[in-house]
Design a protein around this motif. Structure first.
Motif, PDB file in Angstrom:
ATOM      1  N   UNK A  89      -5.648  -4.073  -8.567  1.00 39.09           N
ATOM      2  CA  UNK A  89      -7.099  -4.085  -8.774  1.00 39.09           C
ATOM      3  C   UNK A  89      -7.820  -3.168  -7.792  1.00 39.09           C
ATOM      4  N   UNK A  90      -7.353  -3.181  -6.531  1.00 43.06           N
ATOM      5  CA  UNK A  90      -7.991  -2.327  -5.515  1.00 43.06           C
ATOM      6  C   UNK A  90      -7.842  -0.849  -5.864  1.00 43.06           C
ATOM      7  N   UNK A  91      -6.724  -0.487  -6.420  1.00 42.81           N
ATOM      8  CA  UNK A  91      -6.482   0.923  -6.749  1.00 42.81           C
ATOM      9  C   UNK A  91      -7.248   1.364  -7.988  1.00 42.81           C
ATOM     10  N   UNK A  92      -7.575   0.450  -8.864  1.00 44.70           N
ATOM     11  CA  UNK A  92      -8.296   0.803 -10.088  1.00 44.70           C
ATOM     12  C   UNK A  92      -9.772   1.037  -9.834  1.00 44.70           C
ATOM     13  N   UNK A  93     -10.288   0.565  -8.698  1.00 43.96           N
ATOM     14  CA  UNK A  93     -11.720   0.730  -8.402  1.00 43.96           C
ATOM     15  C   UNK A  93     -12.034   2.133  -7.989  1.00 43.96           C
ATOM     16  N   UNK A 137       0.815  -1.213   0.000  1.00 43.28           N
ATOM     17  CA  UNK A 137       0.000   0.000   0.000  1.00 43.28           C
ATOM     18  C   UNK A 137       0.850   1.266   0.000  1.00 43.28           C
ATOM     19  N   UNK A 138       2.136   1.141   0.352  1.00 47.52           N
ATOM     20  CA  UNK A 138       3.026   2.298   0.359  1.00 47.52           C
ATOM     21  C   UNK A 138       3.639   2.592  -1.008  1.00 47.52           C
ATOM     22  N   UNK A 139       3.539   1.645  -1.937  1.00 47.37           N
ATOM     23  CA  UNK A 139       4.095   1.834  -3.278  1.00 47.37           C
ATOM     24  C   UNK A 139       3.234   2.788  -4.088  1.00 47.37           C
ATOM     25  N   UNK A 140       3.864   3.508  -5.003  1.00 46.93           N
ATOM     26  CA  UNK A 140       3.098   4.305  -5.954  1.00 46.93           C
ATOM     27  C   UNK A 140       2.599   3.374  -7.056  1.00 46.93           C
ATOM     28  N   UNK A 141       1.706   3.887  -7.905  1.00 44.62           N
ATOM     29  CA  UNK A 141       1.172   3.060  -8.990  1.00 44.62           C
ATOM     30  C   UNK A 141       2.275   2.615  -9.943  1.00 44.62           C
ATOM     31  N   UNK A 170       5.493   2.237  -9.258  1.00 45.22           N
ATOM     32  CA  UNK A 170       6.332   1.247  -8.584  1.00 45.22           C
ATOM     33  C   UNK A 170       5.658  -0.127  -8.555  1.00 45.22           C
ATOM     34  N   UNK A 171       4.333  -0.128  -8.362  1.00 40.96           N
ATOM     35  CA  UNK A 171       3.597  -1.390  -8.360  1.00 40.96           C
ATOM     36  C   UNK A 171       3.668  -2.069  -9.722  1.00 40.96           C
ATOM     37  N   UNK A 172       3.500  -1.287 -10.778  1.00 38.88           N
ATOM     38  CA  UNK A 172       3.558  -1.867 -12.121  1.00 38.88           C
ATOM     39  C   UNK A 172       4.950  -2.389 -12.447  1.00 38.88           C
ATOM     40  N   UNK A 173       5.983  -1.678 -12.012  1.00 34.15           N
ATOM     41  CA  UNK A 173       7.354  -2.145 -12.232  1.00 34.15           C
ATOM     42  C   UNK A 173       7.613  -3.420 -11.440  1.00 34.15           C
ATOM     43  N   UNK A 174       7.164  -3.452 -10.198  1.00 36.95           N
ATOM     44  CA  UNK A 174       7.336  -4.644  -9.363  1.00 36.95           C
ATOM     45  C   UNK A 174       6.567  -5.827  -9.947  1.00 36.95           C
ATOM     46  N   UNK A 175       5.368  -5.572 -10.463  1.00 39.74           N
ATOM     47  CA  UNK A 175       4.582  -6.631 -11.078  1.00 39.74           C
ATOM     48  C   UNK A 175       5.308  -7.195 -12.301  1.00 39.74           C
ATOM     49  N   UNK A 176       5.834  -6.322 -13.125  1.00 42.19           N
ATOM     50  CA  UNK A 176       6.539  -6.771 -14.327  1.00 42.19           C
ATOM     51  C   UNK A 176       7.786  -7.578 -13.970  1.00 42.19           C
ATOM     52  N   UNK A 177       8.543  -7.112 -12.987  1.00 38.64           N
ATOM     53  CA  UNK A 177       9.751  -7.822 -12.568  1.00 38.64           C
ATOM     54  C   UNK A 177       9.413  -9.190 -11.987  1.00 38.64           C
TER      55      UNK A 177
END
Length: 82
Positions: free
Chosen positions: A78-82, A8-12, A14-21
């Motif tokens: 998903x939670x952030x996209x809602x 929850x502390x990551x920015x959007x 950072x989350x996408x980069x972490x997901x890709x990695x």
């Protein structure tokens, strides 16, 4: 001192980069584990030492923490996209 950040502390971004990695690591290790599994099955049949089948099946357990992390990242996105 805890240096790990909660998801929850990551920015959007950072989350996408972490997901890709994480997805790249899961695919790479999964491919390697699949090849190792095939090798162990072949070796078990060739040498009639069927303990290699258990070793081959046990290799999939090492991917579980990465798959769980990827699932948590996907849920946070998903939670952030809602």
């Amino acid at each position: 001192m805890n240096t790990k950040k909660n998801l929850s502390d990551y920015t959007d971004e950072e989350l996408l980069i972490t997901q890709k990695q994480t997805k790249t690591i899961v695919i790479a290790l999964g491919s390697f584990m699949f090849l190792a599994f095939i090798f162990f099955i072949y070796t078990a049949i060739k040498t009639s030492n069927y303990a290699f089948i258990a070793i081959g099946c046990g290799t999939s357990v090492s991917l579980m923490p990465l798959i769980a992390k990827l699932s948590m990242i996907n849920k946070e996105i998903k939670l952030r996209k809602k």
